[in-house]
Design a protein around this motif. Structure first.
Motif, PDB file in Angstrom:
ATOM      1  N   VAL A 152      -0.869   1.984  -3.684  1.00 36.74           N
ATOM      2  CA  VAL A 152      -0.264   3.282  -4.016  1.00 36.74           C
ATOM      3  C   VAL A 152       1.041   3.071  -4.781  1.00 36.74           C
ATOM      4  O   VAL A 152       1.313   3.762  -5.774  1.00 36.74           O
ATOM      5  CB  VAL A 152      -0.024   4.112  -2.744  1.00 36.74           C
ATOM      6  N   SER A 153       1.849   2.110  -4.343  1.00 34.68           N
ATOM      7  CA  SER A 153       3.101   1.804  -5.036  1.00 34.68           C
ATOM      8  C   SER A 153       2.822   1.309  -6.453  1.00 34.68           C
ATOM      9  O   SER A 153       3.506   1.705  -7.410  1.00 34.68           O
ATOM     10  CB  SER A 153       3.888   0.749  -4.254  1.00 34.68           C
ATOM     11  N   TYR A 154       1.811   0.454  -6.599  1.00 32.08           N
ATOM     12  CA  TYR A 154       1.446  -0.069  -7.922  1.00 32.08           C
ATOM     13  C   TYR A 154       1.032   1.079  -8.845  1.00 32.08           C
ATOM     14  O   TYR A 154       1.488   1.167  -9.999  1.00 32.08           O
ATOM     15  CB  TYR A 154       0.293  -1.066  -7.773  1.00 32.08           C
ATOM     16  N   LEU A 155       0.179   1.969  -8.350  1.00 31.21           N
ATOM     17  CA  LEU A 155      -0.281   3.102  -9.161  1.00 31.21           C
ATOM     18  C   LEU A 155       0.899   3.974  -9.574  1.00 31.21           C
ATOM     19  O   LEU A 155       0.965   4.451 -10.716  1.00 31.21           O
ATOM     20  CB  LEU A 155      -1.302   3.933  -8.373  1.00 31.21           C
ATOM     21  N   HIS A 156       1.823   4.185  -8.640  1.00 31.69           N
ATOM     22  CA  HIS A 156       2.990   5.018  -8.932  1.00 31.69           C
ATOM     23  C   HIS A 156       3.838   4.397 -10.043  1.00 31.69           C
ATOM     24  O   HIS A 156       4.244   5.093 -10.983  1.00 31.69           O
ATOM     25  CB  HIS A 156       3.823   5.181  -7.656  1.00 31.69           C
ATOM     26  N   HIS A 157       4.089   3.103  -9.950  1.00 35.15           N
ATOM     27  CA  HIS A 157       4.935   2.446 -10.942  1.00 35.15           C
ATOM     28  C   HIS A 157       4.259   2.392 -12.317  1.00 35.15           C
ATOM     29  O   HIS A 157       4.935   2.555 -13.346  1.00 35.15           O
ATOM     30  CB  HIS A 157       5.300   1.037 -10.473  1.00 35.15           C
ATOM     31  N   VAL A 158       2.958   2.183 -12.342  1.00 39.02           N
ATOM     32  CA  VAL A 158       2.246   2.177 -13.621  1.00 39.02           C
ATOM     33  C   VAL A 158       2.269   3.577 -14.225  1.00 39.02           C
ATOM     34  O   VAL A 158       2.517   3.751 -15.433  1.00 39.02           O
ATOM     35  CB  VAL A 158       0.801   1.678 -13.438  1.00 39.02           C
ATOM     36  N   ARG A 159       2.020   4.572 -13.390  1.00 35.55           N
ATOM     37  CA  ARG A 159       1.990   5.958 -13.878  1.00 35.55           C
ATOM     38  C   ARG A 159       3.341   6.372 -14.434  1.00 35.55           C
ATOM     39  O   ARG A 159       3.412   7.121 -15.428  1.00 35.55           O
ATOM     40  CB  ARG A 159       1.580   6.883 -12.728  1.00 35.55           C
ATOM     41  N   LYS A 160       4.425   5.890 -13.830  1.00 34.09           N
ATOM     42  CA  LYS A 160       5.766   6.240 -14.282  1.00 34.09           C
ATOM     43  C   LYS A 160       6.249   5.352 -15.429  1.00 34.09           C
ATOM     44  O   LYS A 160       7.354   5.550 -15.944  1.00 34.09           O
ATOM     45  CB  LYS A 160       6.747   6.118 -13.112  1.00 34.09           C
ATOM     46  N   GLY A 161       5.423   4.386 -15.838  1.00 32.26           N
ATOM     47  CA  GLY A 161       5.807   3.504 -16.933  1.00 32.26           C
ATOM     48  C   GLY A 161       6.778   2.415 -16.539  1.00 32.26           C
ATOM     49  O   GLY A 161       7.412   1.795 -17.406  1.00 32.26           O
ATOM     50  N   ARG A 162       6.903   2.132 -15.248  1.00 32.67           N
ATOM     51  CA  ARG A 162       7.851   1.123 -14.781  1.00 32.67           C
ATOM     52  C   ARG A 162       7.261  -0.279 -14.790  1.00 32.67           C
ATOM     53  O   ARG A 162       7.977  -1.251 -14.580  1.00 32.67           O
ATOM     54  CB  ARG A 162       8.331   1.483 -13.370  1.00 32.67           C
ATOM     55  N   ARG A 163       5.934  -0.371 -14.971  1.00 38.28           N
ATOM     56  CA  ARG A 163       5.302  -1.681 -15.113  1.00 38.28           C
ATOM     57  C   ARG A 163       3.998  -1.503 -15.867  1.00 38.28           C
ATOM     58  O   ARG A 163       3.442  -0.405 -15.964  1.00 38.28           O
ATOM     59  CB  ARG A 163       5.051  -2.342 -13.753  1.00 38.28           C
ATOM     60  N   GLU A 164       3.522  -2.600 -16.423  1.00 38.44           N
ATOM     61  CA  GLU A 164       2.245  -2.586 -17.130  1.00 38.44           C
ATOM     62  C   GLU A 164       1.101  -2.637 -16.123  1.00 38.44           C
ATOM     63  O   GLU A 164       1.255  -3.125 -15.004  1.00 38.44           O
ATOM     64  CB  GLU A 164       2.158  -3.801 -18.068  1.00 38.44           C
ATOM     65  N   ASP A 165      -0.032  -2.146 -16.547  1.00 39.88           N
ATOM     66  CA  ASP A 165      -1.231  -2.231 -15.698  1.00 39.88           C
ATOM     67  C   ASP A 165      -1.863  -3.603 -15.880  1.00 39.88           C
ATOM     68  O   ASP A 165      -2.966  -3.746 -16.398  1.00 39.88           O
ATOM     69  CB  ASP A 165      -2.211  -1.115 -16.069  1.00 39.88           C
ATOM     70  N   ASP A 166      -1.142  -4.629 -15.411  1.00 44.86           N
ATOM     71  CA  ASP A 166      -1.599  -5.992 -15.613  1.00 44.86           C
ATOM     72  C   ASP A 166      -2.791  -6.350 -14.730  1.00 44.86           C
ATOM     73  O   ASP A 166      -3.448  -7.373 -14.956  1.00 44.86           O
ATOM     74  CB  ASP A 166      -0.460  -6.979 -15.354  1.00 44.86           C
ATOM     75  N   LEU A 167      -3.117  -5.508 -13.740  1.00 48.13           N
ATOM     76  CA  LEU A 167      -4.290  -5.755 -12.897  1.00 48.13           C
ATOM     77  C   LEU A 167      -5.541  -5.040 -13.408  1.00 48.13           C
ATOM     78  O   LEU A 167      -6.608  -5.162 -12.825  1.00 48.13           O
ATOM     79  CB  LEU A 167      -4.001  -5.318 -11.455  1.00 48.13           C
ATOM     80  N   GLY A 168      -5.397  -4.273 -14.479  1.00 48.42           N
ATOM     81  CA  GLY A 168      -6.555  -3.616 -15.075  1.00 48.42           C
ATOM     82  C   GLY A 168      -7.179  -2.534 -14.211  1.00 48.42           C
ATOM     83  O   GLY A 168      -8.383  -2.277 -14.294  1.00 48.42           O
TER      84      GLY A 168
END
Length: 300
Positions: A152-168
């Motif tokens: 959930v944290s990963y999805l939130h950060h990707v959605r907010k542009g705080r990290r790349e979706d490096d896990l695809g």
């Protein structure tokens, strides 16, 4: 090439399901010869309700009329034939009085078999939103080796542009469910925070998922349960429930001390001090000195 962190097997399983979609049965096998491993059925995540005779009655009647139209998926493990996907069809066929079912053999180890079971269920129209969501997060957890909270944290950060979706994850979710990180990071993640009663109400179609999402800000307890029941009985919309939740939050918040409220009001007025002149300015200075002495009585 699959991105780092993404299971190549997951995309391989997706490709395999595409190939199997229109494939005819490899054989007819006796139902009794197929071993069912409950842990491989994602629908059992919420219990066995979907596998009772009552829950299978309509499917069994369809099978009596038309037969098993879609073969179940099985795999060989030494001398055993293990079910990969299609447990409801298998049990409904037995309930309908059949002794054999059409099967398709798949070449898969335990990890691949589980992914195929997830994907096969994800592609079915009769899978409810709650089960699909819980199974989807469980699948991501297994595939990415992360806890649900971490996902959930990963999805939130990707959605907010705080990290790349490096896990695809975007590609994986869209291939499986047709929706991506934006949906799963917001609406689907809220389902994880719902109570068992709220999830059950959604599954029973007593209320919409959007209605239950509005209840999430409230702490679990009698008030939240009562609002759920009221929403179900009165057919309240999400907007109506949101207003009720806000009212409840306002009435249950501890009232602030009067002095704190007055202090906030005064803070907003302080910029006007510079406008005072003559006696009004001297009076304001006197009051401020008195207030300072009250708040900080330390001798200067």
């Amino acid at each position: 090439m699959t991105r780092p962190g993404v299971s190549a097997a997951a995309f391989g399983a997706l490709d395999m399901m595409e190939e199997l979609r229109d494939r005819s049965a490899d054989a007819q096998l006796p139902i009794a010869s197929i071993r069912v491993l409950p842990e491989f059925n994602p629908r059992r995540l919420l219990g066995d309700q979907a596998f009772t005779d009552e829950a299978l009655a309509d499917l069994a009647q369809n099978i009596r009329t038309y037969g098993v139209l879609q073969p179940v998926l099985v795999r060989r493990r030494r001398a055993e034939i293990l079910l990969v996907a299609g447990e409801r069809r298998l049990r409904a066929a037995a309930l309908a009085g059949l002794t054999q079912v059409p099967v398709i053999y798949v070449d898969a180890d335990d990890a691949r078999a589980y992914e195929i079971a997830i994907i096969e269920n994800a592609q079915r129209n009769d899978l409810d939103l709650v089960t699909e969501t819980l199974v989807g997060f469980q699948f991501l957890s297994r595939r990415l080796n992360l806890s649900t909270d971490e996902i959930v944290s990963y999805l939130h950060h990707v959605r907010k542009g705080r990290r790349e979706d490096d896990l695809g994850v975007e590609r994986l979710l869209r291939d499986m469910y047709g929706t991506g990180i934006s949906v799963w990071g917001q609406r689907r993640a809220l389902i994880l925070r719902m109570t068992a009663a709220e999830r059950a109400a959604i599954q029973a179609r007593r209320v919409d998922a959007k209605v239950c999402a509005e209840l999430v800000p409230l702490p679990e307890g009698d008030t939240r349960s009562a609002l759920l029941e009221r929403a179900a009985q009165e057919g309240l919309t999400a907007r109506q429930v949101r207003d009720l939740v806000r009212t409840e939050q306002q009435t249950t918040q501890p009232s602030r001390p009067a002095l704190a409220v007055q202090g906030d009001q005064m803070r907003r007025l302080l910029p006007r001090l510079s406008r005072l002149k003559g006696p009004a300015a001297r009076r304001a200075e006197q009051l401020l000195n008195e207030l300072r002495d009250l708040l900080d009585p330390t001798p200067r």
